[in-house]
Design a protein around this motif. Structure first.
Motif, mmCIF file in Angstrom:
data_model
loop_
_atom_site.group_PDB
_atom_site.id
_atom_site.type_symbol
_atom_site.label_atom_id
_atom_site.label_comp_id
_atom_site.label_asym_id
_atom_site.label_seq_id
_atom_site.Cartn_x
_atom_site.Cartn_y
_atom_site.Cartn_z
ATOM 1 N N ARG A 116 0.846 -1.201 0.000
ATOM 2 C CA ARG A 116 0.000 0.000 0.000
ATOM 3 C C ARG A 116 0.879 1.248 0.000
ATOM 4 O O ARG A 116 0.611 2.210 -0.730
ATOM 5 N N GLY A 117 1.920 1.244 0.816
ATOM 6 C CA GLY A 117 2.837 2.384 0.868
ATOM 7 C C GLY A 117 3.494 2.652 -0.473
ATOM 8 O O GLY A 117 3.616 3.809 -0.895
ATOM 9 N N GLU A 118 3.908 1.591 -1.152
ATOM 10 C CA GLU A 118 4.512 1.754 -2.481
ATOM 11 C C GLU A 118 3.524 2.390 -3.447
ATOM 12 O O GLU A 118 3.889 3.281 -4.220
ATOM 13 N N ASP A 119 2.273 1.940 -3.392
ATOM 14 C CA ASP A 119 1.241 2.527 -4.259
ATOM 15 C C ASP A 119 1.028 4.001 -3.938
ATOM 16 O O ASP A 119 0.938 4.844 -4.836
ATOM 17 N N VAL A 120 0.949 4.315 -2.659
ATOM 18 C CA VAL A 120 0.671 5.691 -2.232
ATOM 19 C C VAL A 120 1.799 6.635 -2.636
ATOM 20 O O VAL A 120 1.541 7.704 -3.191
ATOM 21 N N VAL A 121 3.061 6.257 -2.376
ATOM 22 C CA VAL A 121 4.156 7.170 -2.727
ATOM 23 C C VAL A 121 4.294 7.299 -4.250
ATOM 24 O O VAL A 121 4.606 8.376 -4.753
ATOM 25 N N GLU A 122 4.024 6.211 -4.981
ATOM 26 C CA GLU A 122 4.085 6.288 -6.442
ATOM 27 C C GLU A 122 2.984 7.202 -6.991
ATOM 28 O O GLU A 122 3.236 8.053 -7.847
ATOM 29 N N GLU A 123 1.765 7.037 -6.488
ATOM 30 C CA GLU A 123 0.652 7.891 -6.928
ATOM 31 C C GLU A 123 0.919 9.355 -6.584
ATOM 32 O O GLU A 123 0.622 10.251 -7.373
ATOM 33 N N THR A 124 1.479 9.585 -5.413
ATOM 34 C CA THR A 124 1.776 10.960 -5.001
ATOM 35 C C THR A 124 2.858 11.554 -5.885
ATOM 36 O O THR A 124 2.732 12.698 -6.345
ATOM 37 N N ALA A 125 3.923 10.806 -6.155
ATOM 38 C CA ALA A 125 4.986 11.286 -7.038
ATOM 39 C C ALA A 125 4.437 11.563 -8.430
ATOM 40 O O ALA A 125 4.820 12.554 -9.076
ATOM 41 N N ASP A 126 3.504 10.731 -8.902
ATOM 42 C CA ASP A 126 2.876 10.957 -10.211
ATOM 43 C C ASP A 126 2.093 12.265 -10.238
ATOM 44 O O ASP A 126 2.052 12.951 -11.256
ATOM 45 N N ARG A 127 1.443 12.607 -9.124
ATOM 46 C CA ARG A 127 0.689 13.866 -9.060
ATOM 47 C C ARG A 127 1.603 15.073 -9.143
ATOM 48 O O ARG A 127 1.208 16.133 -9.614
ATOM 49 N N VAL A 128 2.839 14.917 -8.688
ATOM 50 C CA VAL A 128 3.799 16.022 -8.718
ATOM 51 C C VAL A 128 4.541 16.057 -10.062
ATOM 52 O O VAL A 128 5.047 17.098 -10.469
ATOM 53 N N ALA A 129 4.574 14.931 -10.761
ATOM 54 C CA ALA A 129 5.302 14.822 -12.030
ATOM 55 C C ALA A 129 4.831 15.893 -13.014
ATOM 56 O O ALA A 129 3.684 16.303 -13.019
ATOM 57 N N GLY A 130 5.770 16.333 -13.825
ATOM 58 C CA GLY A 130 5.455 17.333 -14.834
ATOM 59 C C GLY A 130 5.650 18.755 -14.322
ATOM 60 O O GLY A 130 5.559 19.714 -15.079
ATOM 61 N N ARG A 131 5.902 18.881 -13.046
ATOM 62 C CA ARG A 131 6.199 20.193 -12.466
ATOM 63 C C ARG A 131 7.712 20.240 -12.226
ATOM 64 O O ARG A 131 8.373 19.222 -12.189
ATOM 65 N N ASP A 132 8.234 21.393 -12.045
ATOM 66 C CA ASP A 132 9.671 21.530 -11.831
ATOM 67 C C ASP A 132 9.983 21.374 -10.340
ATOM 68 O O ASP A 132 10.495 22.290 -9.701
ATOM 69 N N ILE A 133 9.630 20.178 -9.809
ATOM 70 C CA ILE A 133 9.829 19.890 -8.387
ATOM 71 C C ILE A 133 10.551 18.546 -8.272
ATOM 72 O O ILE A 133 10.110 17.560 -8.839
ATOM 73 N N GLU A 134 11.647 18.545 -7.525
ATOM 74 C CA GLU A 134 12.345 17.291 -7.269
ATOM 75 C C GLU A 134 11.576 16.526 -6.190
ATOM 76 O O GLU A 134 11.233 17.078 -5.146
ATOM 77 N N VAL A 135 11.300 15.245 -6.459
ATOM 78 C CA VAL A 135 10.529 14.433 -5.526
ATOM 79 C C VAL A 135 11.378 13.264 -5.040
ATOM 80 O O VAL A 135 11.991 12.559 -5.839
ATOM 81 N N THR A 136 11.391 13.077 -3.727
ATOM 82 C CA THR A 136 12.046 11.945 -3.090
ATOM 83 C C THR A 136 10.964 11.134 -2.398
ATOM 84 O O THR A 136 10.115 11.710 -1.718
#
Length: 143
Positions: free
Chosen positions: A60-80
């Motif tokens: 579940r955690g892997e899904d949540v962090v991946e979905e969250t990173a996808d929501r930030v994708a396409g913006r000029d923001i580095e995501v960890t």
């Protein structure tokens, strides 16, 4: 002022609302966002989730962090992204200290009902003890 923003999430609707604020702050301050999911092993120990396994919570955690990173994708923001286990409050504080986080942005609603009252509010504990400033975001009554 803010170079590293921590966004702890449990994948709840309350966390989703807070993500919009984290993104806006990151864009305004040219900051990176750290997405943290904590596998709450204290919750498992309470017997409240007998059919839930640590492995399923990691999934579940892997899904949540991946979905969250996808929501930030396409913006000029580095995501960890990071997944840890243990007590969420302690894991959030430890991560913020270790990674030299400048601000924590989190929702005020995650767990509901009796669990919240028995175990206490993670957001409340983080607000009271974090070295970094904490922005808490409430869901509107319409959400």
């Amino acid at each position: 002022m803010y170079d590293e923003i921590l966004f702890p999430t449990d994948g709840s609707d309350g966390a989703d609302v807070a993500l919009d604020h984290a993104i806006e702050l990151a864009e305004t301050h040219d900051a990176g966002i750290h997405v943290l999911f904590v596998v709450d092993t204290t919750y498992l120990g309470s017997g409240a989730a007998e059919s839930t396994t640590v492995e399923s919570l990691w999934d579940r955690g892997e899904d949540v962090v991946e979905e969250t990173a996808d929501r930030v994708a396409g913006r000029d923001i580095e995501v960890t992204t990071e997944i840890r286990d243990g007590d969420p409050y302690n894991a959030i504080i430890d991560y913020a200290d270790t990674e030299r986080i400048d601000m924590i942005v989190m929702g005020t609603h995650g767990r509901r009902g009796l669990d919240r009252y028995l175990l206490g509010s993670v957001a409340e504990k983080v607000v009271r003890t974090a070295e970094a400033p904490v922005l808490t975001v409430r869901m509107s009554s319409d959400d």
